[in-house]
Design a protein around this motif. Structure first.
Motif, PDB file in Angstrom:
ATOM      1  N   LYS A 450       0.826  -1.212   0.000  1.00 44.36           N
ATOM      2  CA  LYS A 450       0.000   0.000   0.000  1.00 44.36           C
ATOM      3  C   LYS A 450       0.858   1.259   0.000  1.00 44.36           C
ATOM      4  CE  LYS A 450      -3.720  -2.043   2.773  1.00 44.36           C
ATOM      5  NZ  LYS A 450      -4.870  -2.000   1.870  1.00 44.36           N
ATOM      6  N   GLY A 451       1.993   1.181   0.651  1.00 50.05           N
ATOM      7  CA  GLY A 451       2.760   2.388   0.943  1.00 50.05           C
ATOM      8  C   GLY A 451       3.444   3.016  -0.249  1.00 50.05           C
ATOM      9  N   TYR A 452       3.945   2.164  -1.202  1.00 49.21           N
ATOM     10  CA  TYR A 452       4.783   2.772  -2.259  1.00 49.21           C
ATOM     11  C   TYR A 452       3.969   3.497  -3.303  1.00 49.21           C
ATOM     12  CZ  TYR A 452       9.057   3.365  -4.880  1.00 49.21           C
ATOM     13  OH  TYR A 452      10.133   3.917  -5.508  1.00 49.21           O
ATOM     14  N   PRO A 453       2.891   3.000  -3.903  1.00 44.47           N
ATOM     15  CA  PRO A 453       2.308   1.683  -3.747  1.00 44.47           C
ATOM     16  C   PRO A 453       2.923   0.698  -4.738  1.00 44.47           C
ATOM     17  CG  PRO A 453       0.890   3.027  -5.115  1.00 44.47           C
ATOM     18  CD  PRO A 453       2.092   3.867  -4.777  1.00 44.47           C
ATOM     19  N   GLY A 454       2.754  -0.604  -4.403  1.00 48.59           N
ATOM     20  CA  GLY A 454       3.218  -1.657  -5.308  1.00 48.59           C
ATOM     21  C   GLY A 454       4.399  -2.425  -4.769  1.00 48.59           C
ATOM     22  N   MET A 455       4.930  -2.021  -3.594  1.00 42.91           N
ATOM     23  CA  MET A 455       5.992  -2.794  -2.962  1.00 42.91           C
ATOM     24  C   MET A 455       7.235  -2.845  -3.855  1.00 42.91           C
ATOM     25  SD  MET A 455       5.520  -6.504  -1.260  1.00 42.91           S
ATOM     26  CE  MET A 455       6.635  -7.051   0.008  1.00 42.91           C
ATOM     27  N   ALA A 456       7.895  -1.725  -3.922  1.00 40.97           N
ATOM     28  CA  ALA A 456       9.033  -1.574  -4.838  1.00 40.97           C
ATOM     29  C   ALA A 456      10.245  -2.383  -4.386  1.00 40.97           C
ATOM     30  CB  ALA A 456       9.416  -0.100  -4.925  1.00 40.97           C
ATOM     31  N   GLU A 457      11.182  -2.558  -5.318  1.00 36.21           N
ATOM     32  CA  GLU A 457      12.415  -3.309  -5.017  1.00 36.21           C
ATOM     33  C   GLU A 457      13.484  -2.344  -4.508  1.00 36.21           C
ATOM     34  OE1 GLU A 457      13.268  -5.456  -8.647  1.00 36.21           O
ATOM     35  OE2 GLU A 457      12.066  -7.148  -7.945  1.00 36.21           O
ATOM     36  N   VAL A 458      13.234  -1.789  -3.350  1.00 41.35           N
ATOM     37  CA  VAL A 458      14.182  -0.812  -2.798  1.00 41.35           C
ATOM     38  C   VAL A 458      14.717  -1.262  -1.433  1.00 41.35           C
ATOM     39  CG1 VAL A 458      13.244   1.166  -4.043  1.00 41.35           C
ATOM     40  CG2 VAL A 458      12.224   0.540  -1.861  1.00 41.35           C
ATOM     41  N   GLY A 459      14.393  -2.503  -1.049  1.00 41.09           N
ATOM     42  CA  GLY A 459      14.801  -2.982   0.275  1.00 41.09           C
ATOM     43  C   GLY A 459      16.302  -3.124   0.441  1.00 41.09           C
ATOM     44  N   ASN A 460      17.011  -3.328  -0.677  1.00 46.73           N
ATOM     45  CA  ASN A 460      18.467  -3.421  -0.602  1.00 46.73           C
ATOM     46  C   ASN A 460      19.084  -2.038  -0.772  1.00 46.73           C
ATOM     47  OD1 ASN A 460      17.472  -3.557  -3.324  1.00 46.73           O
ATOM     48  ND2 ASN A 460      19.569  -3.904  -4.009  1.00 46.73           N
ATOM     49  N   MET A 461      18.549  -1.063  -0.013  1.00 48.13           N
ATOM     50  CA  MET A 461      19.026   0.330  -0.150  1.00 48.13           C
ATOM     51  C   MET A 461      20.547   0.396  -0.030  1.00 48.13           C
ATOM     52  SD  MET A 461      17.398   1.510   3.463  1.00 48.13           S
ATOM     53  CE  MET A 461      16.793   0.034   4.293  1.00 48.13           C
ATOM     54  N   ALA A 462      21.153   1.223  -0.878  1.00 47.01           N
ATOM     55  CA  ALA A 462      22.621   1.347  -0.873  1.00 47.01           C
ATOM     56  C   ALA A 462      23.086   1.896   0.476  1.00 47.01           C
ATOM     57  CB  ALA A 462      23.050   2.267  -2.008  1.00 47.01           C
ATOM     58  N   LEU A 463      24.265   1.475   0.871  1.00 49.38           N
ATOM     59  CA  LEU A 463      24.822   1.933   2.150  1.00 49.38           C
ATOM     60  C   LEU A 463      25.257   3.396   2.032  1.00 49.38           C
ATOM     61  CD1 LEU A 463      27.079  -1.076   3.252  1.00 49.38           C
ATOM     62  CD2 LEU A 463      24.599  -0.847   3.267  1.00 49.38           C
ATOM     63  N   PRO A 464      25.375   4.099   3.164  1.00 50.29           N
ATOM     64  CA  PRO A 464      25.861   5.479   3.116  1.00 50.29           C
ATOM     65  C   PRO A 464      27.297   5.524   2.568  1.00 50.29           C
ATOM     66  CG  PRO A 464      24.976   4.914   5.288  1.00 50.29           C
ATOM     67  CD  PRO A 464      25.036   3.654   4.514  1.00 50.29           C
ATOM     68  N   GLN A 465      27.584   6.574   1.812  1.00 49.72           N
ATOM     69  CA  GLN A 465      28.922   6.694   1.216  1.00 49.72           C
ATOM     70  C   GLN A 465      30.024   6.609   2.252  1.00 49.72           C
ATOM     71  OE1 GLN A 465      29.751   9.916  -1.506  1.00 49.72           O
ATOM     72  NE2 GLN A 465      27.950   9.422  -2.722  1.00 49.72           N
ATOM     73  N   LYS A 466      29.788   7.221   3.424  1.00 52.17           N
ATOM     74  CA  LYS A 466      30.884   7.234   4.402  1.00 52.17           C
ATOM     75  C   LYS A 466      31.168   5.830   4.955  1.00 52.17           C
ATOM     76  CE  LYS A 466      28.104   9.145   8.223  1.00 52.17           C
ATOM     77  NZ  LYS A 466      27.992  10.327   9.077  1.00 52.17           N
ATOM     78  N   VAL A 467      30.181   4.949   4.893  1.00 49.69           N
ATOM     79  CA  VAL A 467      30.416   3.562   5.295  1.00 49.69           C
ATOM     80  C   VAL A 467      31.105   2.809   4.150  1.00 49.69           C
ATOM     81  CG1 VAL A 467      29.284   1.410   5.965  1.00 49.69           C
ATOM     82  CG2 VAL A 467      28.472   3.572   6.904  1.00 49.69           C
ATOM     83  N   GLU A 543      -0.555   9.800   3.280  1.00 57.12           N
ATOM     84  CA  GLU A 543      -1.483  10.165   2.201  1.00 57.12           C
ATOM     85  C   GLU A 543      -1.210   9.301   0.977  1.00 57.12           C
ATOM     86  OE1 GLU A 543      -4.017  12.606   1.527  1.00 57.12           O
ATOM     87  OE2 GLU A 543      -4.082  12.339   3.695  1.00 57.12           O
ATOM     88  N   PRO A 544      -2.246   8.806   0.283  1.00 50.91           N
ATOM     89  CA  PRO A 544      -1.980   8.012  -0.923  1.00 50.91           C
ATOM     90  C   PRO A 544      -1.309   8.853  -2.010  1.00 50.91           C
ATOM     91  CG  PRO A 544      -4.343   8.422  -0.649  1.00 50.91           C
ATOM     92  CD  PRO A 544      -3.669   8.951   0.573  1.00 50.91           C
ATOM     93  N   ALA A 545      -0.440   8.196  -2.797  1.00 49.02           N
ATOM     94  CA  ALA A 545       0.303   8.908  -3.847  1.00 49.02           C
ATOM     95  C   ALA A 545      -0.632   9.403  -4.943  1.00 49.02           C
ATOM     96  CB  ALA A 545       1.359   7.983  -4.433  1.00 49.02           C
ATOM     97  N   MET A 546      -1.717   8.668  -5.186  1.00 44.85           N
ATOM     98  CA  MET A 546      -2.631   9.059  -6.267  1.00 44.85           C
ATOM     99  C   MET A 546      -4.056   8.736  -5.853  1.00 44.85           C
ATOM    100  SD  MET A 546      -2.723   7.748 -10.221  1.00 44.85           S
ATOM    101  CE  MET A 546      -1.111   8.326 -10.705  1.00 44.85           C
TER     102      MET A 546
END
Ligand code: FES
Length: 583
Positions: A450-467, A543-546
């Motif tokens: 519901k949140g994205y919506p559609g459950m995007a493939e973003v769970g493997n978010m890139a690590l912070p540059q400083k790490v 709030e819903p995106a659309m």
């Protein structure tokens, strides 16, 4: 068995299509006459099986862009066996171009497939699958209609090749992106690598979601033996398309409907094959949704229970070193399935579209390269199945793929750094003032169904540059999102209920302590119930995106990840009864 071409079909039970083409009245005239404008002779309307070829070709879905040729080879087989092939288009869910995410449209495509089959004079259907969501969408749609159906996948691309190394779809992109951010790869090299990755027709050649889902189609018994791994441009891909065209005609005569194939045993076989190939976490969601269509008793718990002790044998990216082309030459899914059968991890009698049992199909399969398909006692990962985690942070479950994770991080306690949305993450992750190091747990909210919506493939978010600049390449990350099947890392996904539905994930704050215990299957937020209740009083849904249109329908009706993220009103099989005519 079917007769050969030109034989009489007069002695057979009337088929679905006969309600369109079989009457000598005004309706029959209308149904046949307009079809004749395609140059069809009289005898194609003699009661022979009409085989729909469900076409996901689109130039906007590059992984399926070669499917018109694939369909031509299917047609050869159908004609040979006395069938009548008719190709029809459905919504093509291409992974790389569709926004906000192709997953938003999987259910829409499945609905399109279901309605297109039911509304048309189709007796059996070939499902042309390739890019990630096209496989589950077509299987789900066909399952809700329940006619004979057979999957023909389009095959993976040839291995990517950059400078002196082999590179894999997606997996190498994540690595290169991290290398550029860490300053060890130039932007020019990055752009050169782009040209070297996708060098033939086909879908991602890593064991990403497309390769996984087409392997699942084979493991479920819904495609011919050996179909999944054949490269898209290998002539044998066209041979199997041809043979599938022959077989679907026989399946119509045998009334071998998809509900007879999609048994619990086949779902459990698929869970184990997924563990053995190091398959994508996306298979969890898609197979749960598919089981919902057929009413098969199959739940998230089964993924852990039946996948738990399965070793990952296949040494393919993102878990390992090789690619689908190597996997095909090594023996592909039949060799893996045979290994499972020899080690007591296969329901051998499970039915398949060949008309034979799964074991009959694979018992003589050879493993030609034990480096690519490793022996049972020298597995890539000893316990490779998908792990299902539970705890006060994921009451309805979350998943993690051990074969793609860092062993040292699978037992971890760390301070949460919270991103309220993907936009918040992008704005904040590389802020030099962000208080984060490699011991922290990155938490991303509002990226679920519901949140994205559609459950995007973003769970493997890139690590912070400083790490990244310290040479660190993995941290514990938790979200209600999915991740690409080509991605890797100690990434907890599909947390249910999701934040936007008021799940406990919504209540996590910077500084909270989170404990991940993969061996104990536990995901724990170290905050008291009283404090969480206080936070809940202050929480309100985003709030819903659309507003309006398909997106609003989707958000209103999408179920949570542990139920496969299908739309609640699409669950179940509605059958293939012939609709009333309008003429
Ligand atoms: Fe289509 Fe990977 S983007 S299969």
């Amino acid at each position: 068995m079917a007769d050969d071409a030109g034989s009489s079909n007069s002695n057979r039970k009337p088929l679905r299509s006969s309600h369109w083409f079989g009457t000598h009245d005004k309706d029959g005239f209308i149904h046949r006459s307009w079809m004749r404008n395609q140059g069809l002779p009289d005898h194609v309307f003699d009661g022979r099986p009409v085989i729909g070829i469900c076409q996901t070709f689109s130039e906007l879905t590059p992984c399926n862009a070669h499917f018109r040729k694939l369909a031509e080879h299917v047609k050869r087989g159908v004609w040979e066996m006395g069938g009548f092939p008719l190709e029809f288009p459905v919504f093509s869910t291409g992974e790389t171009n569709l926004r906000p995410t192709a997953m938003l449209y999987r259910n829409l495509a499945a609905m399109d497939v279901e309605e297109a089959i039911r509304a048309n004079p189709i007796d059996g259907v070939i499902l042309l699958t390739g890019c990630d969501k096209t496989t589950p969408a077509l299987l789900m749609g066909a399952a809700s209609c329940d006619i004979p159906a057979l999957v023909v996948s389009g095959g993976p691309m040839l291995n990517g090749r950059y400078q002196d190394r082999t590179i894999g779809s997606g997996t190498s992109v994540w690595q290169f992106d991290a290398d550029v951010k860490a300053g060890v790869m130039s932007l020019q090299q990055f752009m050169e690598a782009e040209q070297a990755q996708s060098r033939s027709a086909g879908h991602c050649m890593t064991m990403g979601t497309a390769s996984t889902m087409n392997s699942m189609a084979e493991a479920l018994g819904t495609s011919l033996t050996g179909c999944a791994a054949i490269p898209a441009v290998d002539a044998r891909r066209y041979v199997i398309a041809h043979m599938s065209g022959r077989r679907i005609v026989e399946m119509v005569h045998e009334d071998l409907r998809i509900s007879k194939i999609l048994t619990r045993e086949n779902f459990l076989n698929a869970v184990r094959v997924n563990g053995a190939i190091g398959g994508s976490t996306n298979a969890v969601i898609h197979l749960l949704a598919l089981a919902g269509r057929t009413g098969t008793d199959f739940t998230l718990k089964d993924w852990d229970e039946y996948g738990r002790d399965v070793p990952t044998l296949v040494d393919l990216m993102p878990s390992g070193r090789f690619l689908m082309e190597d996997f095909y030459y090594a023996g592909g899914i039949p060799a893996v399935t045979r290994a499972l059968g020899e080690n007591g991890m296969l329901f051998k009698d499970a039915p398949t579209v060949t008309g034979k049992s799964m074991w009959e199909n694979v018992q003589n399969a050879a493993n030609w390269n034990p480096e690519v398909i490793r022996p049972w006692d020298n597995a890539l990962v000893k316990q490779g199945g998908i792990t299902v985690l539970k705890g006060n942070l994921a009451p309805d479950g979350a998943v993690l793929k051990p074969s793609a994770a860092t062993p040292e991080l699978m037992q971890h306690r760390g301070r949460a750094v919270v991103f309220e949305s993907i936009e918040h993450y992008k704005a904040r992750v590389d802020d030099p003032d962000l208080d984060i190091d490699e011991t922290c747990v990155m938490v991303l909210k509002n990226c679920g169904p519901k949140g994205y919506p559609g459950m995007a493939e973003v769970g493997n978010m890139a690590l912070p540059q400083k790490v990244l600049k310290k040479g660190v390449r993995d941290m514990v990350r938790i979200s209600d999102a999915r991740m690409s099947g080509t991605a890797y890392g100690t990434v907890v996904l599909h947390t249910a209920p999701e934040a936007a539905a008021g799940g406990p994930l919504a209540l996590v704050q910077d500084g909270d302590i989170i404990e991940l215990d993969v061996a104990g299957r536990r995901l724990h937020l170290d905050v008291s119930d009283a404090e969480l209740a206080e936070r809940r009083k202050r929480w309100s849904p985003p709030e819903p995106a659309m507003k309006g249109g398909y997106q609003e329908l989707y958000v209103r009706h999408v179920m949570q990840a542990d139920k496969g993220a299908d739309l609640d009103f699409l669950v179940g099989c509605r059958g293939h009864a012939v609709p009333r005519d309008s003429h």
